[in-house]
Design a protein around this motif. Structure first.
Motif, short mmCIF file in Angstrom:
data_model
loop_
_atom_site.label_atom_id
_atom_site.label_comp_id
_atom_site.label_asym_id
_atom_site.label_seq_id
_atom_site.Cartn_x
_atom_site.Cartn_y
_atom_site.Cartn_z
N ALA A 321 12.15 -9.10 58.31
CA ALA A 321 11.78 -10.50 58.55
C ALA A 321 12.78 -11.45 57.90
O ALA A 321 13.17 -12.47 58.48
CB ALA A 321 10.38 -10.77 58.01
N ALA A 322 13.20 -11.11 56.68
CA ALA A 322 14.19 -11.95 56.00
C ALA A 322 15.52 -11.92 56.74
O ALA A 322 16.19 -12.95 56.91
CB ALA A 322 14.38 -11.48 54.56
N ALA A 323 15.92 -10.73 57.20
CA ALA A 323 17.18 -10.60 57.94
C ALA A 323 17.15 -11.41 59.23
O ALA A 323 18.13 -12.09 59.58
CB ALA A 323 17.45 -9.13 58.24
N GLY A 354 29.48 -3.48 45.64
CA GLY A 354 28.49 -2.41 45.65
C GLY A 354 27.19 -2.84 46.29
O GLY A 354 26.32 -2.01 46.58
N ALA A 355 27.03 -4.14 46.52
CA ALA A 355 25.85 -4.64 47.23
C ALA A 355 26.03 -4.44 48.73
O ALA A 355 27.16 -4.39 49.25
CB ALA A 355 25.65 -6.12 46.92
N THR A 356 24.93 -4.35 49.44
CA THR A 356 24.93 -4.12 50.88
C THR A 356 24.56 -5.40 51.63
O THR A 356 23.63 -6.10 51.22
CB THR A 356 23.91 -3.03 51.25
N ILE A 357 25.28 -5.69 52.70
CA ILE A 357 24.93 -6.86 53.52
C ILE A 357 23.69 -6.52 54.35
O ILE A 357 23.70 -5.58 55.14
CB ILE A 357 26.09 -7.26 54.45
N VAL A 358 22.63 -7.28 54.16
CA VAL A 358 21.41 -7.12 54.95
C VAL A 358 21.51 -7.93 56.23
O VAL A 358 21.12 -7.46 57.30
CB VAL A 358 20.19 -7.57 54.14
N ALA A 372 25.29 -18.30 56.06
CA ALA A 372 24.33 -17.74 55.12
C ALA A 372 24.47 -16.22 55.06
O ALA A 372 24.86 -15.58 56.05
CB ALA A 372 22.91 -18.11 55.55
N TYR A 373 24.14 -15.65 53.90
CA TYR A 373 24.18 -14.20 53.72
C TYR A 373 22.96 -13.74 52.92
O TYR A 373 22.48 -14.47 52.05
CB TYR A 373 25.44 -13.76 52.96
N LEU A 374 22.53 -12.54 53.23
CA LEU A 374 21.52 -11.87 52.42
C LEU A 374 22.04 -10.48 52.10
O LEU A 374 22.42 -9.72 52.99
CB LEU A 374 20.19 -11.77 53.18
N ALA A 397 21.68 -15.02 49.00
CA ALA A 397 20.69 -14.47 48.08
C ALA A 397 20.83 -12.96 48.01
O ALA A 397 21.40 -12.33 48.91
CB ALA A 397 19.28 -14.85 48.52
N LEU A 398 20.31 -12.39 46.93
CA LEU A 398 20.37 -10.95 46.70
C LEU A 398 18.97 -10.39 46.51
O LEU A 398 18.20 -10.90 45.69
CB LEU A 398 21.20 -10.66 45.44
N ILE A 399 18.63 -9.37 47.28
CA ILE A 399 17.40 -8.62 47.05
C ILE A 399 17.71 -7.47 46.09
O ILE A 399 18.63 -6.68 46.35
CB ILE A 399 16.83 -8.05 48.36
N VAL A 400 17.00 -7.41 44.98
CA VAL A 400 17.14 -6.28 44.07
C VAL A 400 15.98 -5.33 44.31
O VAL A 400 14.81 -5.67 44.09
CB VAL A 400 17.17 -6.74 42.60
#
Length: 506
Positions: A321-323, A354-358, A372-374, A397-400
């Motif tokens: 949903a966020a994506a 090391g983070a992944t693009i959602v 925008a990026y998540l 924003a970053l989802i952890v």
């Protein structure tokens, strides 16, 4: 009204405009025609010296007189009409409705302090004498507050009205009885000059010393250094980057007389998303977080920059949903081309962190727009990657992803001080939420439940500050009625004759 491009120094418009700097049309990315003068060393000194001279009168004004001055500034800002809105939207790319709302907030802040001055909100404490007390008589003691002196204020890039020329720092300093020397932000110098014209008009109407307010334009970094190191400046209010703020803080610390530095330097505004909330309202919450992130193209100091969530059976639907919401976002205008360049460079660095693009928003057609990026990362990556724990000034924003509630609690230990933190939960989450709240309250200045962090209410109970680097003094707020205390100091009068007491302590 006519924009001169000059500096306002103790009631006079001065400076050499030819060869100066220009602002940009944020919507087109093109340089505007009007040039603005870089304040000279002599002009800066004159502004500060004149402010110090004005302090001798302004610092002793009755509260009612200061209140009238604040209200008059607000009236003159409103009198600027559509011209103020037009130039602010051109210089910042912010929509007219946002600027109109910010104008209302700016005037509201001025009126808030005026009302509190009139109502006696800032009166002192009186402890009467007790000559019969044993074994020693008690003296008459009365605690009041006096203004510090000249205050240097630095305008913010992202709030051209509410945190700039007549914004919260200026309003609270003037309410305290302190003259202000304002360093305008180079991103919106025309907006700054129009508001300065309104303040000057208010000074004239209220028949105050002209040195009560000065406006200094310029891109020269030496201007900031001269302000914060000048021996007649007694406090500084700053809203900006952690890098610049720490430079100014170091210069202040090296002064023969250190002074208060009230800096707001950045915030991730962590969002703690509890498991049962995701199960019940996950998709709606994801959409709400993206909407909050996109306010001002992510250029709010309270933008929700990092979301900690348990990666359980409901996580995939939340992420999807966020994506989807991110993918629908058009590329937007950044406040300046330089800020757009910085944002894009940070996003590129995140791609290699090391983070992944959602998800990514719609592509930008021009260089000064940003997409925008998540991103997402597990807790170990977040813990071990400094870059991911720094504020991104823009719509990223970053989802952890946490394995369980215990890792959510561990996540809190890895973040620095923040302006805000929010918990999104339902009743079934309350046991876990209680532990989260007990930990998070020590990292934030405002703890929020089931609401987004964007938006700051201007009221007596508001705290807009937090542990470093959210602010450089975690005991203070830059929004709300308590903001005035930053620019005052306590003074105790003992056994003073009434004729020598200030009016509020008689």
């Amino acid at each position: 009204m006519t924009i001169s491009g000059k500096n306002l120094v103790a009631g006079e418009w001065t400076g050499k405009v030819e060869g100066g700097f220009t602002a940009f049309d944020a919507n087109t990315g093109e340089a505007l025609l009007q040039s603005y003068a870089d304040a000279t060393e002599a002009e800066i000194n004159e502004a500060i010296v004149s402010a110090n001279e004005a302090f001798k009168t302004f610092g002793t004004l009755a509260p009612a007189q200061r209140a009238q001055f604040l209200r008059t500034i607000g009236e003159q800002i409103v009198a600027l009409g559509d011209e103020l809105v037009e130039i602010a939207t051109t210089e910042t790319g912010l929509p007219a409705m946002r600027i109109q709302g910010e104008r209302g907030r700016t005037v509201g802040q001025l009126n808030l302090f005026a009302d509190l001055l009139d109502s006696g909100e800032y009166e002192g404490v009186i402890d009467l004498a007790d000559p019969q007390r044993e074994p020693l008589p008690k003296p008459d003691t009365r605690l009041g507050y006096i203004p510090l002196g000249v205050v240097g204020v630095f305008a913010a890039s992202n709030f051209p009205l509410a945190f700039s020329t007549a914004g919260g720092d200026t309003a609270s300093a003037l309410a305290a009885g302190c003259p202000v020397v304002m360093k305008a932000h180079a991103a919106h110098p025309g907006t700054a000059e129009l508001v300065a014209q309104a303040i000057l008009k208010a000074i004239e109407i209220c028949q105050l010393p002209k040195g009560v307010f000065s406006l200094l334009q310029g891109k020269n970094y030496a201007i900031a250094s001269q302000i914060v190191t000048h021996p007649l400046v007694k406090a500084v209010g700053f809203t900006g980057s952690e890098r610049v703020g720490l430079i100014l803080q170091q210069q202040i610390n090296e002064r023969p007389e250190p002074i208060p530095f009230y800096g707001e330097l950045g915030s991730l505004n962590p969002q703690m998303i509890m498991a049962n909330k995701v199960a019940q309202d996950g998709e709606v919450l994801a959409q709400g977080l993206v909407a909050s992130l996109m306010m001002g193209q992510g250029q709010f100091c309270t933008s929700p920059g990092v979301w900690a969530i348990v990666e359980d059976d409901n996580y995939a639907a939340f992420e999807a949903a966020a994506a989807k919401a991110i993918c629908e976002q058009p590329a937007g205008v950044m406040l300046t081309p330089k800020m757009a360049e910085g944002y894009i460079a940070t996003v590129e660095a995140w791609k290699n962190s090391g983070a992944t693009i959602v998800a990514k928003g719609k592509a930008a057609d021009v260089a000064h727009h940003a997409s925008a990026y998540l991103f997402s990362a597990d807790l170990a990556t977040f813990k071990n990657t400094d870059l991911l724990r720094e504020e991104v000034f823009g719509s990223t924003a970053l989802i952890v992803r946490c394995k369980d509630a215990a890792e959510q609690q561990e996540f809190i230990s890895y973040i620095k001080g923040q302006l805000t933190g929010a918990i999104h939960a339902v009743e079934a989450d309350l046991d876990a939420t209680r532990q989260i709240a007990q930990l998070l309250v020590h990292k934030v200045g405002r703890l929020i439940y089931n609401q987004m962090p964007t938006g700051v209410e201007v009221c007596a109970s508001m705290n807009h500050g937090g542990p470093f680097p959210a602010s450089t003094d975690l005991r203070t707020t830059s929004v709300g009625s308590k903001a005035i205390t930053r620019f005052q100091r306590p003074i105790c009068y003992q056994n003073m004759p009434e004729e020598l007491l200030p009016s509020l302590l008689k």
